[in-house]
Motif scaffolding. Structure first.
Motif, PDB file in Angstrom:
ATOM      1  N   SER A 400     -15.498  -1.340   2.081  1.00 21.97           N
ATOM      2  CA  SER A 400     -14.500  -1.047   1.059  1.00 21.97           C
ATOM      3  C   SER A 400     -14.799   0.275   0.354  1.00 21.97           C
ATOM      4  CB  SER A 400     -14.462  -2.191   0.043  1.00 21.97           C
ATOM      5  OG  SER A 400     -13.632  -1.872  -1.050  1.00 21.97           O
ATOM      6  N   ALA A 401     -16.072   0.488   0.014  1.00 18.86           N
ATOM      7  CA  ALA A 401     -16.462   1.732  -0.669  1.00 18.86           C
ATOM      8  C   ALA A 401     -16.211   2.944   0.219  1.00 18.86           C
ATOM      9  CB  ALA A 401     -17.936   1.664  -1.059  1.00 18.86           C
ATOM     10  N   LEU A 402     -16.504   2.809   1.504  1.00 18.64           N
ATOM     11  CA  LEU A 402     -16.287   3.921   2.436  1.00 18.64           C
ATOM     12  C   LEU A 402     -14.800   4.178   2.638  1.00 18.64           C
ATOM     13  CD1 LEU A 402     -19.030   2.993   5.045  1.00 18.64           C
ATOM     14  CD2 LEU A 402     -19.064   4.948   3.491  1.00 18.64           C
ATOM     15  N   GLU A 403     -14.004   3.099   2.698  1.00 25.06           N
ATOM     16  CA  GLU A 403     -12.563   3.254   2.874  1.00 25.06           C
ATOM     17  C   GLU A 403     -11.935   3.976   1.687  1.00 25.06           C
ATOM     18  OE1 GLU A 403     -10.264   2.569   5.099  1.00 25.06           O
ATOM     19  OE2 GLU A 403     -11.559   1.757   6.657  1.00 25.06           O
ATOM     20  N   GLN A 404     -12.436   3.685   0.471  1.00 29.75           N
ATOM     21  CA  GLN A 404     -11.851   4.303  -0.715  1.00 29.75           C
ATOM     22  C   GLN A 404     -12.026   5.815  -0.711  1.00 29.75           C
ATOM     23  OE1 GLN A 404     -12.678   2.565  -4.504  1.00 29.75           O
ATOM     24  NE2 GLN A 404     -12.460   0.472  -3.753  1.00 29.75           N
ATOM     25  N   ARG A 405     -13.014   6.299  -0.026  1.00 34.38           N
ATOM     26  CA  ARG A 405     -13.209   7.749   0.053  1.00 34.38           C
ATOM     27  C   ARG A 405     -12.150   8.410   0.915  1.00 34.38           C
ATOM     28  NH1 ARG A 405     -18.491   9.234  -1.535  1.00 34.38           N
ATOM     29  NH2 ARG A 405     -19.484   7.436  -2.460  1.00 34.38           N
ATOM     30  N   LYS A 406     -11.477   7.586   1.741  1.00 40.45           N
ATOM     31  CA  LYS A 406     -10.431   8.135   2.600  1.00 40.45           C
ATOM     32  C   LYS A 406      -9.051   7.934   2.001  1.00 40.45           C
ATOM     33  CE  LYS A 406     -13.136   6.591   6.573  1.00 40.45           C
ATOM     34  NZ  LYS A 406     -13.142   5.703   7.755  1.00 40.45           N
ATOM     35  N   GLN A 407      -8.998   7.262   0.854  1.00 35.74           N
ATOM     36  CA  GLN A 407      -7.721   6.874   0.262  1.00 35.74           C
ATOM     37  C   GLN A 407      -6.870   8.100  -0.064  1.00 35.74           C
ATOM     38  OE1 GLN A 407      -8.140   4.136  -3.006  1.00 35.74           O
ATOM     39  NE2 GLN A 407      -7.362   5.632  -4.414  1.00 35.74           N
ATOM     40  N   VAL A 408      -5.609   8.102   0.340  1.00 30.66           N
ATOM     41  CA  VAL A 408      -4.768   9.275   0.177  1.00 30.66           C
ATOM     42  C   VAL A 408      -3.525   9.023  -0.665  1.00 30.66           C
ATOM     43  CG1 VAL A 408      -5.525  10.276   2.350  1.00 30.66           C
ATOM     44  CG2 VAL A 408      -3.555   8.757   2.340  1.00 30.66           C
ATOM     45  N   SER A 409      -3.143   7.764  -0.892  1.00 31.23           N
ATOM     46  CA  SER A 409      -1.924   7.539  -1.643  1.00 31.23           C
ATOM     47  C   SER A 409      -1.873   6.104  -2.155  1.00 31.23           C
ATOM     48  CB  SER A 409      -0.698   7.803  -0.766  1.00 31.23           C
ATOM     49  OG  SER A 409      -0.673   6.875   0.292  1.00 31.23           O
ATOM     50  N   GLU A 410      -0.758   5.749  -2.808  1.00 34.28           N
ATOM     51  CA  GLU A 410      -0.595   4.419  -3.350  1.00 34.28           C
ATOM     52  C   GLU A 410       0.470   3.659  -2.571  1.00 34.28           C
ATOM     53  OE1 GLU A 410       0.336   4.972  -7.427  1.00 34.28           O
ATOM     54  OE2 GLU A 410      -1.721   5.463  -7.989  1.00 34.28           O
ATOM     55  N   VAL A 411       0.474   2.333  -2.720  1.00 36.00           N
ATOM     56  CA  VAL A 411       1.484   1.509  -2.061  1.00 36.00           C
ATOM     57  C   VAL A 411       2.105   0.559  -3.073  1.00 36.00           C
ATOM     58  CG1 VAL A 411       0.444   1.591   0.220  1.00 36.00           C
ATOM     59  CG2 VAL A 411      -0.341  -0.100  -1.401  1.00 36.00           C
ATOM     60  N   HIS A 412       3.232  -0.021  -2.710  1.00 39.07           N
ATOM     61  CA  HIS A 412       3.919  -0.945  -3.614  1.00 39.07           C
ATOM     62  C   HIS A 412       4.050  -2.295  -2.919  1.00 39.07           C
ATOM     63  CE1 HIS A 412       6.395  -1.876  -7.082  1.00 39.07           C
ATOM     64  NE2 HIS A 412       7.197  -2.545  -6.259  1.00 39.07           N
ATOM     65  N   GLY A 422     -14.778  -8.123  -1.502  1.00 38.63           N
ATOM     66  CA  GLY A 422     -14.860  -6.985  -0.588  1.00 38.63           C
ATOM     67  C   GLY A 422     -13.686  -6.925   0.357  1.00 38.63           C
ATOM     68  N   ALA A 423     -13.268  -8.096   0.901  1.00 37.43           N
ATOM     69  CA  ALA A 423     -12.178  -8.127   1.862  1.00 37.43           C
ATOM     70  C   ALA A 423     -10.868  -7.676   1.228  1.00 37.43           C
ATOM     71  CB  ALA A 423     -12.029  -9.530   2.440  1.00 37.43           C
ATOM     72  N   SER A 424     -10.591  -8.117   0.012  1.00 36.95           N
ATOM     73  CA  SER A 424      -9.341  -7.743  -0.640  1.00 36.95           C
ATOM     74  C   SER A 424      -9.300  -6.253  -0.951  1.00 36.95           C
ATOM     75  CB  SER A 424      -9.152  -8.561  -1.918  1.00 36.95           C
ATOM     76  OG  SER A 424     -10.219  -8.350  -2.815  1.00 36.95           O
ATOM     77  N   LYS A 425     -10.456  -5.703  -1.382  1.00 37.44           N
ATOM     78  CA  LYS A 425     -10.499  -4.266  -1.648  1.00 37.44           C
ATOM     79  C   LYS A 425     -10.286  -3.465  -0.371  1.00 37.44           C
ATOM     80  CE  LYS A 425     -13.507  -4.177  -5.734  1.00 37.44           C
ATOM     81  NZ  LYS A 425     -14.789  -3.685  -6.263  1.00 37.44           N
ATOM     82  N   MET A 426     -10.907  -3.927   0.716  1.00 39.22           N
ATOM     83  CA  MET A 426     -10.763  -3.210   1.978  1.00 39.22           C
ATOM     84  C   MET A 426      -9.313  -3.227   2.449  1.00 39.22           C
ATOM     85  SD  MET A 426     -12.783  -3.695   5.587  1.00 39.22           S
ATOM     86  CE  MET A 426     -14.180  -2.783   4.974  1.00 39.22           C
ATOM     87  N   LEU A 427      -8.661  -4.371   2.353  1.00 34.72           N
ATOM     88  CA  LEU A 427      -7.263  -4.465   2.760  1.00 34.72           C
ATOM     89  C   LEU A 427      -6.393  -3.528   1.936  1.00 34.72           C
ATOM     90  CD1 LEU A 427      -4.960  -5.680   4.334  1.00 34.72           C
ATOM     91  CD2 LEU A 427      -4.986  -7.651   2.808  1.00 34.72           C
ATOM     92  N   ALA A 428      -6.637  -3.501   0.623  1.00 36.43           N
ATOM     93  CA  ALA A 428      -5.838  -2.638  -0.252  1.00 36.43           C
ATOM     94  C   ALA A 428      -6.017  -1.168   0.088  1.00 36.43           C
ATOM     95  CB  ALA A 428      -6.212  -2.888  -1.714  1.00 36.43           C
ATOM     96  N   THR A 429      -7.253  -0.759   0.337  1.00 34.56           N
ATOM     97  CA  THR A 429      -7.492   0.653   0.632  1.00 34.56           C
ATOM     98  C   THR A 429      -6.983   1.047   2.017  1.00 34.56           C
ATOM     99  OG1 THR A 429      -9.741   0.023   1.267  1.00 34.56           O
ATOM    100  CG2 THR A 429      -9.447   0.934  -0.917  1.00 34.56           C
ATOM    101  N   ARG A 430      -7.043   0.098   2.970  1.00 38.57           N
ATOM    102  CA  ARG A 430      -6.459   0.381   4.284  1.00 38.57           C
ATOM    103  C   ARG A 430      -4.947   0.576   4.163  1.00 38.57           C
ATOM    104  NH1 ARG A 430      -9.329  -0.928   8.949  1.00 38.57           N
ATOM    105  NH2 ARG A 430      -7.503  -0.088  10.012  1.00 38.57           N
TER     106      ARG A 430
END
Length: 699
Positions: A400-412, A422-430
């Motif tokens: 999740s922490a590594l994915e957040q570094r790739k985060q480029v935008s928001e979703v609705h 951890g799983a919920s954060k990873m899903l959100a950042t993906r």
């Protein structure tokens, strides 16, 4: 309505994910041939005719049920009541397990095979599989010619094995059943999954909901379900004449655990409403189980976990060094690991198994991260062996922490993800990475979802099957597979035009910090407010900090009492007695002595505390206190960390900085143990200086 188990499964798939399954995908899901699926679909068409429904196929080959909502709802109601003509393999294994659990004497294989509608050869194969499963729990199945088969082992192990069997093989069915409990007939005698009494589950869920937030931090969704069914198993086993024995639980656990007051409370309710009185031993068993559960929110983590906090920092350093990515200043990662690892360590030490349905997928999809995390855990926690299920959970936090570094935008969208933090954060950042056209993302548990206005969202993504919703609801993998992404895009093409406003954004990769994920502030006011809040909290702590001498104190309690009175006279607390009593209760729950030092960290949150404050009381005598590692510590320095009942996230971060700095290194430990106010204050100023730099500066 007469259908087979496979036909019922196909119907449920078409109802919940209509228009997204083909004959091939159904065959793959059921692990049968396409020809078999076509044969079942012919029978399903006849069943649908009775409801005025039709099975239709789109141009792309996807299948869906066509008809009125009323007819589909009637079909859903019928399916919830119908019993398939056959049983699945996992159901037969469950019934075999339950028969062995209920038996006081050995069971003959012939009658047992007949009850399960299988041959003796098949029964023996099931027994082999079951023996492999329960072996991890210290149980065994004895087979004696002419005598029969019998399950042997401690009662506590039998309960844990049964609970994990349900979670492993019937996880989605359990969650769906619990989600729909409110509409269940409390007088119904039909057992849920061949075992659970509906009225018991309803009473347990209502009681936990009323008390869990008040007396204990909220559980992660997966552990909420695990705890709930373990309570039900305990009650039904007691009722059936299978109580715990002396070998099942250590007497010293009882009454000394943080979770015990909640168990006492809910046990009283069960005694009143269900006429089932749990013994002290049974309560202690449930308290141990609850103590080993993960917390729902990282903000719920106690800020006094000095030893665990130090180990987690080392763990993050090890992983960072091997991945060559600096995660050491990611406070969100630190908080998430604290929320998970404290109960995780407790579970491992008490041999409480933890089920993780994602272990194999995590290992396959992130082999390097899995290997690095496992080796780092072995290096940092040398005396503890982490099972793969626990390693996989921790991998999700780092992922999740590594994915957040790739985060480029928001979703609705609303993410309903009961697999853990951890799983919920990873899903959100993906989602943020793959779906930039959406404008926001919000994570909710199944419990919270029922209280939300779902019309504020354009779609729901859930890691478990949910009942039909008013807005598009998609069942996804927590790791967001390529098929999931395709499915989400297809759904958005149908609904985004009306509901979702286009979001324009730009990203200059050169401006993204290479060391940590960029902090998100919606406005300048937000940033300034957080800076002001951090500054106010730090100034308040430094202003009120002092080292007080408590000479000639008779015992530890007197030292703390003198210190609390001192703080009362300074106007830092309103009710000295309330704070003192709370500190003593906390000390009895668990050791507060810091190993290999002369310090003990006392702390509490109470409504009579006016502001966050940190004080040190130095005694000219040493007192033996129980340490955080369970061993006695000779203490002469009493560190008091007090906070109001409700803490903001900023206050949480600042307090965590203090507690973790106590044993940051040998020099820090010596400074805080010196009782020299000037030197300690200088150390705190240095610590807060680094904290503010890490929090707000850019590299």
């Amino acid at each position: 309505m007469f259908i087979t188990n496979r036909e019922k499964t196909i119907l449920e798939l078409l109802i919940k994910t209509g228009g997204r399954h083909t004959s091939l995908s159904i065959a793959t899901y059921l692990q049968v041939s396409v020809r078999t699926v076509h044969r079942d679909l012919k029978k399903i068409e006849n069943s649908l005719d009775r409801f005025g429904l039709k099975l239709k196929e789109k141009e792309n080959g996807s299948l869906y049920i066509d008809g009125s909502d009323e007819a589909i709802f009637k079909l859903v109601q019928t399916l919830s009541r119908v019993e398939p003509l056959d049983l699945s393999v996992k159901e037969r294994k469950l019934l075999l397990f339950l028969n062995l659990l209920r038996a006081h004497d050995p069971l003959k294989t012939g009658p047992l095979a007949k009850d399960l509608s299988v041959s003796v050869t098949t029964l023996l194969a099931y027994l082999d599989d079951l023996a492999d499963w329960i072996g991890d729990f210290g149980l065994e199945i004895s087979r004696k010619r002419g005598v029969g088969v019998q399950l042997g082992g401690p009662e506590s192990a039998k309960r844990k094995a049964l609970g994990n069997f349900f979670l492993f093989y019937f996880n989605e069915e359990l969650i769906e059943a619990i989600f729909q409990l409110s509409g269940t007939d409390q007088e119904s005698e039909k057992l849920i999954l061949h075992y659970f009494k509906p009225n018991y589950l309803i009473e347990i869920e209502q009681t936990i909901k009323k008390n869990i937030g008040k007396m204990y931090a909220e559980l992660a969704d997966s552990d909420y379900v695990g705890f709930m069914i373990q309570v039900c198993i305990t009650m039904q086993r007691c009722e059936s004449g299978f109580p715990l024995t002396e070998e099942d639980i250590e007497d010293e656990w009882s009454g000394k655990m943080e979770a015990f007051p909640l168990i006492e409370k809910i046990s009283d309710v069960f005694a009143e409403h269900l006429s089932i009185a749990l013994s002290e031993r049974e309560k202690a068993f449930l308290a141990v189980f609850l103590k080993g559960s993960r917390l729902q929110n990282a903000e719920s983590v106690y800020y006094d976990s000095v030893i665990t906090g130090k180990a987690i920092k080392k763990l993050i350093q090890h992983v960072s060094q091997q991945l060559k990515v600096d995660l050491t200043d990611d406070f969100s990662l630190f908080q998430g690991l604290m929320a998970h690892l404290e109960p995780s360590l407790f579970r491992i030490r008490k041999n409480l198994s933890s089920f993780n349905p994602l272990t194999e997928q995590v290992r396959t999809q992130y082999p390097v991260l899995f290997s690095v995390t496992a080796s780092s855990l072995r290096e940092v926690f040398k005396q503890i062996e982490f099972p793969d299920d626990e390693v996989a959970y921790i991998v999700l936090h780092f992922g999740s922490a590594l994915e957040q570094r790739k985060q480029v935008s928001e979703v609705h969208t609303l993410v309903v993800c009961p697999t853990g933090i951890g799983a919920s954060k990873m899903l959100a950042t993906r989602l943020k990475k793959e779906m930039p056209e959406l404008s926001s993302v919000e994570i909710a548990s199944i419990k919270d979802m029922g209280q939300m206005d779902l019309e504020n969202f354009d779609m729901i993504l859930s890691t478990v099957h949910l009942p039909k919703q008013k807005i598009p609801c998609i069942f996804v993998n927590p790791l967001l597979s390529k098929e999931n992404i395709t499915e989400i895009h297809a759904t958005m093409e149908q609904s985004a035009k009306k509901k979702i406003r286009p979001v324009y954004f730009s990203q200059n990769k050169e401006n993204v910090s290479k060391r940590r994920p960029e902090r998100k502030f919606h406005t300048l006011d937000d940033l300034m407010e957080e800076m002001d809040a951090s500054e106010r909290t730090i100034r308040e702590i430094l202003k009120n900090f002092s080292v007080t001498q408590v000479p000639n104190a008779e015992n530890m309690e007197k030292s703390i009492e003198l210190m609390v009175d001192h703080m009362f006279r300074r106007g830092l607390i309103r009710d000295a007695d309330a704070v003192f009593q709370k500190l003593m209760v906390r000390e009895r729950m668990a050791g507060l002595g810091i190993p290999e030092t002369n310090m003990a960290l006392f702390h509490c949150r109470d409504q009579s505390v006016k502001t966050v404050s940190f004080q040190i009381a130095h005694s000219d005598r040493h007192f033996a206190l129980r340490g955080m590692d369970g061993r006695n510590v000779n203490v002469s320095n009493f560190l008091l960390l007090l906070a109001p009942e409700h803490l903001t996230l900023v206050q949480q971060e600042v307090l965590s900085t203090i507690s973790s700095s106590l044993v940051e290194d040998s020099e820090s430990t010596l400074i805080f143990a010196s009782a020299n106010e000037k030197i300690i204050r200088a150390k705190m100023e240095e610590t807060f200086y680094q904290f503010l730099l890490n929090k707000f500066s850019k590299d």
